[in-house]
Write an enzyme that holds these catalytic residues in place. Sequence first.
Site, PDB file in Angstrom:
ATOM      1  CB  CYS A 181      -0.953   0.004   1.192  1.00  0.00           C
ATOM      2  SG  CYS A 181      -2.080  -1.390   1.143  1.00  0.00           S
ATOM      3  CB  CYS A 208     -13.770  -2.466   5.496  1.00  0.00           C
ATOM      4  SG  CYS A 208     -14.006  -3.668   6.815  1.00  0.00           S
ATOM      5  CG  HIS A 236      -6.404   1.737   0.108  1.00  0.00           C
ATOM      6  ND1 HIS A 236      -5.242   2.334  -0.342  1.00  0.00           N
ATOM      7  CD2 HIS A 236      -6.007   0.672   0.870  1.00  0.00           C
ATOM      8  CE1 HIS A 236      -4.207   1.653   0.125  1.00  0.00           C
ATOM      9  NE2 HIS A 236      -4.638   0.645   0.848  1.00  0.00           N
TER      10      HIS A 236
END
Lengths: 146, 386
Positions: B81, B203, B334
Amino acid sequence: MAEQAQATDTGPRPIVPWLKLTPKPHLEALKCACGAMYLDPKRVACSKCGASDKFNPITLSDKGKVYVFSVVHQSYPGIKTPYVTVIVDLPEGISVRANLTEVDALEAQKEPNKIFNLPVELTTAVASKDREGHDVIAFSYRPSKN
Amino acid sequence: MRNVYVLGTGMIKFGRYPDKTVPQLGGEAALLALKDAGISIKDVEMFACGNLMQSNAMVGQRILQQVGQTGIPVINVANACATGSTAFREAYISVGAGMYDIAMAVGVEQMGKAGLLGGAGGGDPAYLTEGKLGSGTMPAVFGQAGIEHMRKYGTKLEHFAKISVKSHKHATKNPFSQYRNEVSLEDVMNARMVGFPNTLYMCCPTGDGAAAAILVSEDKLKQLAGGRKRAKVAASILTSDPWTDRDLTLPDVSTLTRRASKQAYEKAGLGPKDIALTELHDCFATAELVHYENLGLCGDGEAGKFIDEKGGVHPSLGGHAPVNVSGGLLSKGHPLGATGVANICEVVWHLTQDDRAKDRQVPNAKAGQAHVIGLGSACTIHVLTV
């Protein structure tokens, strides 16, 4: 000899190499002289101190205590949920990732404090069959019965 | 190292772009950044491209095949990430070291509906262990990280849920955000549980997106900025996970963040109180909560109080330590490789009073930080100042 080899070949397989099935199911680790421990039996070197020649195999206790957990409600296709996934601290000073069985997952969510430090013991079960038809044995922990 | 400045930034709205390719998404962000910088691709001397899921497929070169094949050096970066922020750092290093005067960083990802992510439960196994030896899914792994805080400090489900409420509220003011809906505490607490204590709204979503930045030396800044306010890269830190007792079993996202944070504050000559806004890696609400403490925004054990907004200093827009005013990963989205560059764009926009942050502008922002964790693990922190 050939018959013996074949007989062994039909036996159950541990799901990971650090699970040993005989004489009774237990976990093994490598311990470095510096104190660091690893479940991976083919380790190149110690990632704490860097030594590559100071490992000794050790047998891990079949009892430990729950450090932390989560309750998995969504997993990959075909995996039954919910289940409790735990990190168990063993008395030797190493931690293990596993499932916690024989507890109510939803109750665990309601009262996390009852799971922290819960004394647990190793147990095994057939998890699946491999392509050759051997039983694949997985381990989990359950609340200690004694 | 020479001083390095962010001359231009570009970002596309995070979302789902099934009809576009990764190089197209990255190319769009690159063009936006070039336009913002007021330069052309022909001026760029070096390009670092961050992409994770096609990291074997020369994404950087394929972006240049979209926007301009000038023959410059391209490096393709993958760092979980922290992929985008590591690409940004490579561009920063190449300018800071004096090798080049103008470098471009792009972070881009197309995830579609990639699902849970994460490996098997037991690590490097011969057989599938998910659900049999615990779980390696990201919601469960980061759930355990939150539970560790719960165990140490008595943190409640409600504390984690409040983080999601805050971030969703922030996202309503960000047109670049994948989701822009407000959620109530009840919505979050009653949402479908994914990996305790992370419910659905705790989440981050999967999605597609791209962000880009143009980095320049001080000389080039003077030539090209034309009096426009531009942010300086005051610290660019990258750490990996040092040996800690449980790291190989329960990934330790705290120790490497704390090390990076200490280095970042020292390098920038600033402390947490000087930071006007923080974009941190809230892949899950549980992660955001532990990073409040890891980044020194509150004391150890005080993260619950911090999000409760009882301490006078709190992480909401309008508080003294706003966190993820972009909406964070939880709402903004994301897209793995894009995240690290997008977070830097957000900080830069606040520092330079850019129109792209106008509805959520943090007042008097002189310094901000962008923190990213790549599980496995990598941590980047960039401190930017004006």
